[in-house]
Design a protein around this motif. Structure first.
Motif, PDB file in Angstrom:
ATOM      1  N   PRO A   1       5.314  13.246 -12.548  1.00  0.00           N
ATOM      2  CA  PRO A   1       6.389  12.334 -12.158  1.00  0.00           C
ATOM      3  C   PRO A   1       6.234  10.950 -12.807  1.00  0.00           C
ATOM      4  N   GLN A   2       7.173  10.084 -12.538  1.00  0.00           N
ATOM      5  CA  GLN A   2       7.142   8.715 -13.064  1.00  0.00           C
ATOM      6  C   GLN A   2       5.954   7.956 -12.469  1.00  0.00           C
ATOM      7  N   ILE A   3       5.129   7.377 -13.325  1.00  0.00           N
ATOM      8  CA  ILE A   3       4.011   6.555 -12.875  1.00  0.00           C
ATOM      9  C   ILE A   3       4.553   5.162 -12.586  1.00  0.00           C
ATOM     10  N   ARG A   4       4.595   4.822 -11.309  1.00  0.00           N
ATOM     11  CA  ARG A   4       5.245   3.586 -10.867  1.00  0.00           C
ATOM     12  C   ARG A   4       4.271   2.537 -10.344  1.00  0.00           C
ATOM     13  N   TYR A   5       3.120   2.969  -9.853  1.00  0.00           N
ATOM     14  CA  TYR A   5       2.234   2.070  -9.129  1.00  0.00           C
ATOM     15  C   TYR A   5       0.816   2.116  -9.707  1.00  0.00           C
TER      16      TYR A   5
ATOM     17  N   ASN B   1      -0.523 -14.008   6.640  1.00  0.00           N
ATOM     18  CA  ASN B   1      -0.617 -13.549   8.033  1.00  0.00           C
ATOM     19  C   ASN B   1      -1.504 -12.300   8.184  1.00  0.00           C
ATOM     20  N   LYS B   2      -2.270 -12.016   7.107  1.00  0.00           N
ATOM     21  CA  LYS B   2      -3.267 -10.937   7.113  1.00  0.00           C
ATOM     22  C   LYS B   2      -2.650  -9.548   7.328  1.00  0.00           C
ATOM     23  N   LYS B   3      -1.438  -9.359   6.792  1.00  0.00           N
ATOM     24  CA  LYS B   3      -0.804  -8.030   6.845  1.00  0.00           C
ATOM     25  C   LYS B   3      -0.647  -7.447   5.436  1.00  0.00           C
ATOM     26  N   PHE B   4      -1.415  -8.022   4.506  1.00  0.00           N
ATOM     27  CA  PHE B   4      -1.328  -7.654   3.090  1.00  0.00           C
ATOM     28  C   PHE B   4      -1.618  -6.176   2.863  1.00  0.00           C
ATOM     29  N   HIS B   5      -2.460  -5.609   3.712  1.00  0.00           N
ATOM     30  CA  HIS B   5      -2.919  -4.235   3.527  1.00  0.00           C
ATOM     31  C   HIS B   5      -2.059  -3.202   4.267  1.00  0.00           C
ATOM     32  N   LYS B   6      -1.080  -3.658   5.038  1.00  0.00           N
ATOM     33  CA  LYS B   6      -0.362  -2.736   5.917  1.00  0.00           C
ATOM     34  C   LYS B   6       0.852  -2.074   5.286  1.00  0.00           C
ATOM     35  N   GLN B   7       1.349  -2.627   4.189  1.00  0.00           N
ATOM     36  CA  GLN B   7       2.584  -2.094   3.614  1.00  0.00           C
ATOM     37  C   GLN B   7       2.611  -2.310   2.111  1.00  0.00           C
ATOM     38  N   ASN B   8       3.168  -1.322   1.392  1.00  0.00           N
ATOM     39  CA  ASN B   8       3.429  -1.464  -0.038  1.00  0.00           C
ATOM     40  C   ASN B   8       4.846  -2.026  -0.191  1.00  0.00           C
ATOM     41  N   PHE B   9       4.952  -3.320  -0.459  1.00  0.00           N
ATOM     42  CA  PHE B   9       6.261  -3.974  -0.514  1.00  0.00           C
ATOM     43  C   PHE B   9       7.038  -3.623  -1.785  1.00  0.00           C
ATOM     44  N   VAL B  10       6.351  -3.168  -2.816  1.00  0.00           N
ATOM     45  CA  VAL B  10       7.006  -2.872  -4.096  1.00  0.00           C
ATOM     46  C   VAL B  10       7.897  -1.638  -3.989  1.00  0.00           C
ATOM     47  N   GLN B  11       7.605  -0.763  -3.035  1.00  0.00           N
ATOM     48  CA  GLN B  11       8.429   0.438  -2.872  1.00  0.00           C
ATOM     49  C   GLN B  11       9.900   0.093  -2.657  1.00  0.00           C
TER      50      GLN B  11
ATOM     51  N   PHE C   1       2.574   7.757  -8.106  1.00  0.00           N
ATOM     52  CA  PHE C   1       3.971   8.177  -8.231  1.00  0.00           C
ATOM     53  C   PHE C   1       4.825   7.693  -7.059  1.00  0.00           C
ATOM     54  N   THR C   2       4.266   7.726  -5.869  1.00  0.00           N
ATOM     55  CA  THR C   2       5.042   7.438  -4.649  1.00  0.00           C
ATOM     56  C   THR C   2       4.750   6.065  -4.047  1.00  0.00           C
ATOM     57  N   GLY C   3       3.574   5.522  -4.336  1.00  0.00           N
ATOM     58  CA  GLY C   3       3.173   4.277  -3.692  1.00  0.00           C
ATOM     59  C   GLY C   3       2.577   4.479  -2.315  1.00  0.00           C
ATOM     60  N   ASN C   4       2.370   5.731  -1.901  1.00  0.00           N
ATOM     61  CA  ASN C   4       1.782   6.027  -0.591  1.00  0.00           C
ATOM     62  C   ASN C   4       0.262   6.124  -0.735  1.00  0.00           C
ATOM     63  N   TYR C   5      -0.403   5.002  -0.570  1.00  0.00           N
ATOM     64  CA  TYR C   5      -1.846   4.932  -0.788  1.00  0.00           C
ATOM     65  C   TYR C   5      -2.613   5.503   0.402  1.00  0.00           C
TER      66      TYR C   5
END
Length: 630
Positions: A490-494, A540-550, A601-605
């Motif tokens: 698939p497309q390499i996005r991340y 606010n120390k939530k940097f690790h909780k979500q992939n915002f680029v998706q 591919f998905t950004g789901n780390y």
């Protein structure tokens, strides 16, 4: 892959379960483990060509004698360089003292690299310069045999800074901030504590030197590894040997990085792939065990071993790129999966060429896309079988039409050849592009000019540079009507942060296509919105909780991004029409059901550190910083 990317290191651990004299008598040479390790490393040379290293530990050595040996190399052929030096030692004995060549006791008292425990490593560097000091195995030394540690691994830690700070807080003064030294010192710290715990338990009951043996017999490596690894965030297969000869390989809880082991009554062996075990020892694939996520193979000083849980396993996310590209295709499962990847692309390809098989030539970009190409061929054969049934079921088929239906075959050709002897060592982009064009050659006289469509399959497209500057231009010289580039991935996005050298989002052609679509549709303000979200989350120390680029990619249809990639990759002077087809993530997971790690591919780390890395990579891009995100 038309564009090689640096990736995964390789490990190989051998533990002899019998005295060296046994192997000399049975195999006629003391070089039995040397030769086996050489094969294991050569068969994994695809995993690391920046450097290599070998360490060896002797058991039951008297005080005052050397019992740990190590060679590392960054020469052009590092494996050959290392084993050449080891063999020189044995050759000198054979020439000068031939009667000693088969004397195990004399060899172990007088010759380095004559011990029972061996650890080999192949390096692909994602951090640090290509220097000896960055090559594994790393060595942590002490006058206490039980505190010595040799360590090597296939890993990247996303929280190396955090681990470093914890070591400093413990009172250590690490000599380097990289994750390699940090990981070794973390394990070494708890090895020291375990040594002290056992010492306190038995002091006063036993006197030295007997106490040293008691400590070694009662060290709990499972406990050491649990305490060391519980703070790790990353993908890893870490191997180690203690000074007293116990050894281990531990795997991350998501199973991101691979590890396999095999044993009989003579040896215990651990590697990063299965085929080397078959090549070196004749092991059957069904007898080779995969090390479970979060588990460790631990081998004691007496050669007894087991698989133990170290860290509670999370959802299995084994790296899918291992199956697509990195691991050797000699593994029957991997070969089958790569063929399936090609086969599953057939419906998309047929749609793109409007089912005009008569005027289509299928080919592949060597060398790693070959298995997918065979799967594509098999898929086309299946399609034609059903097509023939459908045509014949209509009835009233003339003899001429019948002959055409039965004899029609798709055209499969090797249009692209790669000259592996040519190396593009020039770093200047303009000159390098010129050199790359000479790596590939095209087969002439096969394409019907202005009529045929060329469908060429690659196993993945990362940056697209080689396609744009070399392959497409060369294919265009064959004068096809249309070129269809197909990626079996698939497309390499991340970015990746678990061992693959893909850390800067701007380098991905899919990212560039997404940016172009934002601009084209008047949505560029979304970049700033996402940038602001990442900045807020950092504070606010939530940097690790979500992939915002998706959020940016979700704005567009998958095929819309593929079409834009084709526009970006098309050279200005290309005469043929160009289309780009990517594998879908759904089909990737169907083809590789055991390796569902698809974050690039998905950004789901699979770990929190992955979200931190992708958000940091996007911030670096927005701020114009040309640095790694981890």
């Amino acid at each position: 892959m038309s564009e090689a990317i640096k990736h995964e290191c390789g490990i190989a651990l051998i533990r002899l379960r019998k005295p060296l004299d046994y192997y000399i008598k049975k195999y006629g040479t003391p070089l039995y483990p040397v030769n086996k390790l050489y094969v294991l490393m050569e068969k994994q040379s695809n995993r690391g060509q920046d450097g290599a290293g070998v360490a060896n530990v002797k058991l039951e050595v008297a005080p005052g004698q050397r019992y740990i040996s190590r060679y590392r190399s960054v020469e052009n052929r590092p494996i050959v360089d290392i084993f050449g030096k080891i063999n020189e030692k044995y050759s000198s004995v054979l020439k000068g003292n031939p009667e000693k060549f088969r004397d195990a006791k004399w060899l172990q008292e007088n010759l380095a690299f004559s011990g029972e425990v061996w650890l080999g490593h192949l390096r692909y560097g994602t951090h640090g310069k290509n220097e000896i000091e960055n090559c594994h195995p790393m060595l942590r030394q002490s006058n206490w045999r039980s505190r010595n540690l040799v360590c090597a691994g296939n890993f990247n830690m996303t929280n190396a800074d955090e681990l470093f700070r914890k070591l400093v807080k413990l009172g250590q003064h690490p000599k380097d901030q990289g994750d390699t030294v940090t990981v070794m010192e973390k394990i070494g710290h708890f090895l020291d504590e375990e040594n002290q715990r056992v010492f306190e338990r038995f002091k006063g009951i036993y006197d030295n030197p007997a106490l040293s043996d008691i400590i070694e017999d009662n060290m709990d490596l499972q406990r050491v590894l649990h305490r060391a690894c519980r703070d790790f965030d990353g993908g890893y297969a870490l191997a180690g040997i203690t000074g007293y000869g116990s050894s281990f390989v531990v795997r991350d809880p998501a199973g991101i990085r691979p590890a396999y082991y095999w044993a009989d009554d003579e040896v215990i062996v651990v590697t990063s792939e299965r085929p080397p075990l078959k090549a070196a020892f004749g092991a059957k694939f069904e007898d080779i065990k995969e090390l479970g996520p979060g588990n460790a193979v631990i081998i004691d000083k007496y050669g007894e071993f087991g698989e133990f849980n170290i860290i509670e396993a999370t959802e299995r996310k084994a790296c899918s790129f291992e199956r697509i590209y990195f691991s050797r295709g000699a593994d029957d499962e991997i070969y089958s999966e790569r063929k399936t990847l090609g086969k599953l692309l057939v419906p998309q390809i047929l749609k793109e060429i409007d089912h005009d098989l008569e005027n289509t030539i299928f080919s592949y970009i060597p060398n790693t896309a070959e298995a997918s190409f065979y799967g594509l061929m098999a898929g086309m054969d299946e399609y034609l079988t059903n097509w023939r049934k459908e045509q014949l079921s209509k009835g009233d088929v003339t003899p001429e039409r019948l002959e055409k239906i039965l004899n029609f075959k798709p055209r499969f050709e090797k249009l692209v050849s790669k000259d592996v002897k040519l190396r593009t060592f020039i770093t200047n982009d303009n000159d390098r592009g010129e050199m790359v064009s000479h790596v590939y050659e095209m087969t002439q006289g096969v394409v019907k000019k202005g009529v045929d469509t060329i469908v060429v399959i690659d196993d993945s497209i990362v940056r697209g540079t080689t396609l744009e500057k070399s392959i497409l231009k060369l294919l265009d010289k064959l004068e096809p009507k249309k070129i269809v580039v197909v990626s079996s991935a698939p497309q390499i996005r991340y970015p990746d942060c678990y061992g693959i050298d893909m850390s800067k989002v701007r380098e991905f052609v899919a990212f560039r296509a997404m940016l172009a679509l934002l601009k084209e549709k008047g949505l560029e303000y979304m970049k700033e919105e996402v940038f602001e979200e990442t900045q807020r989350s950092l504070h606010n120390k939530k940097f690790h909780k979500q992939n915002f680029v998706q959020k940016l990619y979700d704005t567009f249809d998958y095929h819309e991004v593929s079409a834009k990639i084709a526009e970006i990759l098309k050279p200005e002077d290309l005469q043929a029409e160009l289309a780009v087809i990517y594998q879908t993530v759904e089909n990737l997971n169907k083809a590789c059901p055991k390796n569902l790690g698809d974050w690039y591919f998905t950004g789901n780390y699979p770990t929190k550190g992955g979200n931190r890395v992708v958000n940091k990579a996007f911030m670096n891009f927005m701020e114009g910083k040309e640095v790694r995100a981890y």
